[in-house]
Design a protein around this motif. Structure first.
Motif, PDB file in Angstrom:
ATOM      1  N   ILE A   1       6.491  41.482  73.806  1.00  0.00           N
ATOM      2  CA  ILE A   1       7.360  42.145  74.786  1.00  0.00           C
ATOM      3  C   ILE A   1       8.325  41.128  75.376  1.00  0.00           C
ATOM      4  CG2 ILE A   1       5.793  44.031  75.334  1.00  0.00           C
ATOM      5  CD1 ILE A   1       4.845  42.462  77.758  1.00  0.00           C
ATOM      6  N   GLU A   2       9.533  41.589  75.702  1.00  0.00           N
ATOM      7  CA  GLU A   2      10.565  40.734  76.266  1.00  0.00           C
ATOM      8  C   GLU A   2      11.418  41.545  77.221  1.00  0.00           C
ATOM      9  OE1 GLU A   2      13.961  41.038  72.825  1.00  0.00           O
ATOM     10  OE2 GLU A   2      12.195  39.809  72.376  1.00  0.00           O
ATOM     11  N   THR A   3      12.226  40.878  78.028  1.00  0.00           N
ATOM     12  CA  THR A   3      13.093  41.576  78.985  1.00  0.00           C
ATOM     13  C   THR A   3      14.544  41.527  78.532  1.00  0.00           C
ATOM     14  OG1 THR A   3      13.340  39.569  80.308  1.00  0.00           O
ATOM     15  CG2 THR A   3      11.615  41.124  80.967  1.00  0.00           C
ATOM     16  N   GLU A   4      15.290  42.544  78.924  1.00  0.00           N
ATOM     17  CA  GLU A   4      16.736  42.585  78.716  1.00  0.00           C
ATOM     18  C   GLU A   4      17.322  43.553  79.742  1.00  0.00           C
ATOM     19  OE1 GLU A   4      18.027  44.502  75.051  1.00  0.00           O
ATOM     20  OE2 GLU A   4      16.012  45.300  74.768  1.00  0.00           O
ATOM     21  N   GLU A   5      18.618  43.563  79.867  1.00  0.00           N
ATOM     22  CA  GLU A   5      19.291  44.482  80.777  1.00  0.00           C
ATOM     23  C   GLU A   5      19.823  45.663  79.980  1.00  0.00           C
ATOM     24  OE1 GLU A   5      22.337  44.356  84.585  1.00  0.00           O
ATOM     25  OE2 GLU A   5      22.436  42.795  83.060  1.00  0.00           O
ATOM     26  N   LEU A   6      19.419  46.888  80.370  1.00  0.00           N
ATOM     27  CA  LEU A   6      19.857  48.096  79.687  1.00  0.00           C
ATOM     28  C   LEU A   6      20.248  49.151  80.712  1.00  0.00           C
ATOM     29  CD1 LEU A   6      17.129  48.530  76.885  1.00  0.00           C
ATOM     30  CD2 LEU A   6      19.477  47.722  76.592  1.00  0.00           C
ATOM     31  N   LYS A   7      21.054  50.107  80.268  1.00  0.00           N
ATOM     32  CA  LYS A   7      21.384  51.265  81.088  1.00  0.00           C
ATOM     33  C   LYS A   7      20.548  52.453  80.632  1.00  0.00           C
ATOM     34  CE  LYS A   7      26.142  49.953  82.196  1.00  0.00           C
ATOM     35  NZ  LYS A   7      27.567  50.344  82.125  1.00  0.00           N
ATOM     36  N   ASP A   8      20.082  53.250  81.605  1.00  0.00           N
ATOM     37  CA  ASP A   8      19.321  54.433  81.236  1.00  0.00           C
ATOM     38  C   ASP A   8      20.278  55.567  80.877  1.00  0.00           C
ATOM     39  OD1 ASP A   8      20.323  55.436  83.605  1.00  0.00           O
ATOM     40  OD2 ASP A   8      18.392  55.643  84.602  1.00  0.00           O
TER      41      ASP A   8
ATOM     42  N   ALA B   1      14.800  46.060  81.538  1.00  0.00           N
ATOM     43  CA  ALA B   1      14.010  46.730  80.503  1.00  0.00           C
ATOM     44  C   ALA B   1      12.960  45.790  79.941  1.00  0.00           C
ATOM     45  CB  ALA B   1      14.914  47.222  79.376  1.00  0.00           C
ATOM     46  N   VAL B   2      11.804  46.365  79.632  1.00  0.00           N
ATOM     47  CA  VAL B   2      10.776  45.668  78.866  1.00  0.00           C
ATOM     48  C   VAL B   2      10.813  46.267  77.463  1.00  0.00           C
ATOM     49  CG1 VAL B   2       8.313  45.220  78.587  1.00  0.00           C
ATOM     50  CG2 VAL B   2       9.352  45.178  80.874  1.00  0.00           C
ATOM     51  N   THR B   3      11.109  45.428  76.479  1.00  0.00           N
ATOM     52  CA  THR B   3      11.335  45.873  75.103  1.00  0.00           C
ATOM     53  C   THR B   3      10.293  45.261  74.176  1.00  0.00           C
ATOM     54  OG1 THR B   3      13.717  46.103  75.465  1.00  0.00           O
ATOM     55  CG2 THR B   3      12.979  45.855  73.181  1.00  0.00           C
ATOM     56  N   ARG B   4       9.835  46.061  73.222  1.00  0.00           N
ATOM     57  CA  ARG B   4       8.953  45.552  72.173  1.00  0.00           C
ATOM     58  C   ARG B   4       9.593  45.868  70.825  1.00  0.00           C
ATOM     59  NH1 ARG B   4       4.224  46.304  68.967  1.00  0.00           N
ATOM     60  NH2 ARG B   4       2.869  44.484  69.150  1.00  0.00           N
ATOM     61  N   VAL B   5       9.589  44.895  69.934  1.00  0.00           N
ATOM     62  CA  VAL B   5      10.196  45.073  68.617  1.00  0.00           C
ATOM     63  C   VAL B   5       9.122  45.472  67.612  1.00  0.00           C
ATOM     64  CG1 VAL B   5      12.051  43.452  69.080  1.00  0.00           C
ATOM     65  CG2 VAL B   5       9.932  42.617  68.063  1.00  0.00           C
ATOM     66  N   ASP B   6       9.534  46.214  66.585  1.00  0.00           N
ATOM     67  CA  ASP B   6       8.604  46.707  65.575  1.00  0.00           C
ATOM     68  C   ASP B   6       9.390  46.938  64.291  1.00  0.00           C
ATOM     69  OD1 ASP B   6       6.280  47.659  64.395  1.00  0.00           O
ATOM     70  OD2 ASP B   6       6.578  49.707  65.100  1.00  0.00           O
ATOM     71  N   ASN B   7       8.702  46.991  63.171  1.00  0.00           N
ATOM     72  CA  ASN B   7       9.375  47.197  61.882  1.00  0.00           C
ATOM     73  C   ASN B   7       9.256  48.644  61.422  1.00  0.00           C
ATOM     74  OD1 ASN B   7       6.641  47.110  61.435  1.00  0.00           O
ATOM     75  ND2 ASN B   7       6.762  45.954  59.521  1.00  0.00           N
ATOM     76  N   ARG B   8       9.592  49.567  62.346  1.00  0.00           N
ATOM     77  CA  ARG B   8       9.470  50.986  62.019  1.00  0.00           C
ATOM     78  C   ARG B   8      10.724  51.565  61.389  1.00  0.00           C
ATOM     79  NH1 ARG B   8       9.081  54.385  65.895  1.00  0.00           N
ATOM     80  NH2 ARG B   8       9.347  53.071  67.710  1.00  0.00           N
ATOM     81  N   GLY B   9      11.804  50.770  61.292  1.00  0.00           N
ATOM     82  CA  GLY B   9      13.038  51.282  60.718  1.00  0.00           C
ATOM     83  C   GLY B   9      12.944  51.454  59.208  1.00  0.00           C
ATOM     84  N   PRO B  10      13.937  52.094  58.598  1.00  0.00           N
ATOM     85  CA  PRO B  10      13.951  52.291  57.140  1.00  0.00           C
ATOM     86  C   PRO B  10      13.811  50.967  56.398  1.00  0.00           C
ATOM     87  CG  PRO B  10      15.690  53.571  58.192  1.00  0.00           C
ATOM     88  CD  PRO B  10      15.128  52.679  59.247  1.00  0.00           C
ATOM     89  N   GLY B  11      12.881  50.920  55.438  1.00  0.00           N
ATOM     90  CA  GLY B  11      12.676  49.701  54.673  1.00  0.00           C
ATOM     91  C   GLY B  11      12.093  48.565  55.482  1.00  0.00           C
ATOM     92  N   GLY B  12      11.431  48.902  56.594  1.00  0.00           N
ATOM     93  CA  GLY B  12      10.849  47.858  57.433  1.00  0.00           C
ATOM     94  C   GLY B  12      11.823  47.210  58.380  1.00  0.00           C
ATOM     95  N   ALA B  13      13.008  47.816  58.584  1.00  0.00           N
ATOM     96  CA  ALA B  13      13.994  47.253  59.506  1.00  0.00           C
ATOM     97  C   ALA B  13      13.427  47.228  60.927  1.00  0.00           C
ATOM     98  CB  ALA B  13      15.288  48.077  59.471  1.00  0.00           C
ATOM     99  N   ILE B  14      13.867  46.244  61.696  1.00  0.00           N
ATOM    100  CA  ILE B  14      13.329  46.060  63.044  1.00  0.00           C
ATOM    101  C   ILE B  14      13.906  47.105  64.003  1.00  0.00           C
ATOM    102  CG2 ILE B  14      13.221  44.501  65.016  1.00  0.00           C
ATOM    103  CD1 ILE B  14      11.481  43.676  62.674  1.00  0.00           C
TER     104      ILE B  14
END
Length: 330
Positions: A249-256, A264-277
């Motif tokens: 998990i990491e922080t960044e600034e986002l708009k809702d 924002a607290v963001t977590r990255v994952d490889n759920r995109g097409p072909g394992g994209a992040i």
């Protein structure tokens, strides 16, 4: 230094706080959250204050400084880290502050035969030329049955940015043939707040959403899935504490979805097409740390934002709901 003067000042300090209750975890949490919120505001000029302090008698100045130190200790923190894009607070600390905020002003406990009324805004945007994605904006008034035994209601209103969108109203009815679906609010009240038991429930929920992932990813998916609708405050706080322990998990600034900027607290994952992040986020108010909404960014699928307001409790659906027909089910 005059010994008698010092003893007199210590006696004044003792008498000043003699009738104050001893700090406990319950008392410290609201004060700590308030202090952190105050620290996020613009600092006032200090020159004039320093001049006033120089003009005060030595004993009074010491007493004021000592009182400030006691107040900071009572709040449970002396040095405060505030969020800004160049030096963000840790993601774990943001989630722990969000846990404090969740129980600072809890709403009344609804009865099973009542409804939770809140606004949910969702927006879908194309990302880097992704075809067939958005833009789409939904502003919905939701009436959710507390125990899920009665149909809820959705009133979709055109947004200011897209007045051409169609307005519609529909009943939200559960379909037994589709399984249990999302837990009702009354079901969530029965969920454990014990960390290990709750972690298991969240992972189970996350696995239903996206199967075959590692335990941490399943737990995060469960966290985001459950928090997309109203959650009892104590359970919400427990969920944030579990999320704070997850890796990646990491922080960044986002708009809702309303356009409000948050942390924002963001977590990255490889759920995109072909394992994209992909990146999935929870967005919080920068000063109060109240949950504002979230964002999901998946390569090839675009960006989806959502926001949710604090729910109100009502006994009945609006009178016009009697003319609304069922068009689908949950």
């Amino acid at each position: 230094m005059n010994e008698r003067t010092d003893l007199t000042e210590l006696a004044e300090l003792r008498d000043l706080f003699a009738d104050k209750p001893h700090p406990t975890a319950d008392r410290l949490a609201p004060a700590r959250a308030a202090l952190l919120a105050e620290a996020g505001t613009k600092r006032r000029p200090r020159t004039r204050m320093r001049m006033r302090m120089r003009m005060r008698p030595v004993g009074l100045r010491r007493l004021v400084l000592a009182g400030g130190l006691v107040a900071a200790m009572t709040a449970g923190v002396i040095a405060v880290q505030t969020f800004n894009p160049s030096a963000p607070a840790s993601a774990a600390e943001v989630l722990r502050l969000a846990a404090d905020a969740a129980t600072a002003t809890p709403w009344p406990q609804p009865r099973d035969d009542q409804y939770l009324h809140y606004e949910r805004i969702a927006e879908t945007r194309s990302e880097n030329g992704v075809p067939h994605v958005g833009p789409r904006h939904i502003t919905g008034q939701v009436w959710q049955s507390v125990d899920g035994s009665r149909p809820g209601l959705l009133w979709h209103k055109p947004s200011k940015s897209r007045p051409q969108d169609r307005e519609y109203k529909e009943l939200l009815t559960r379909c037994p043939e589709r399984g249990a679906g999302r837990p009702a609010y009354a079901d969530l009240r029965e969920w454990p707040t014990d960390q290990e038991q709750l972690r298991h429930k969240l992972a189970e929920r996350g696995n239903q959403r996206v199967a075959g992932k590692d335990a941490a990813t399943q737990t995060w998916n469960g966290v985001v899935s459950v928090l997309a609708s109203p959650v009892p405050p104590q359970l919400q706080a427990a969920i944030f504490k579990i999320a704070a322990t997850l890796p990646g998990i990491e922080t960044e600034e986002l708009k809702d979805a309303t356009g409000k900027s948050g942390i924002a607290v963001t977590r990255v994952d490889n759920r995109g097409p072909g394992g994209a992040i992909s990146r999935e986020s929870l967005i919080f108010d920068k000063t109060s740390y109240v949950l504002l909404g979230g964002q999901e960014l998946v390569p090839g699928q675009g960006r989806e934002l959502w926001s949710i307001t604090r729910p109100q409790i009502t006994d009945v659906l609006p009178a016009w709901s009697k003319s609304v027909k069922r068009t689908g089910c949950l």
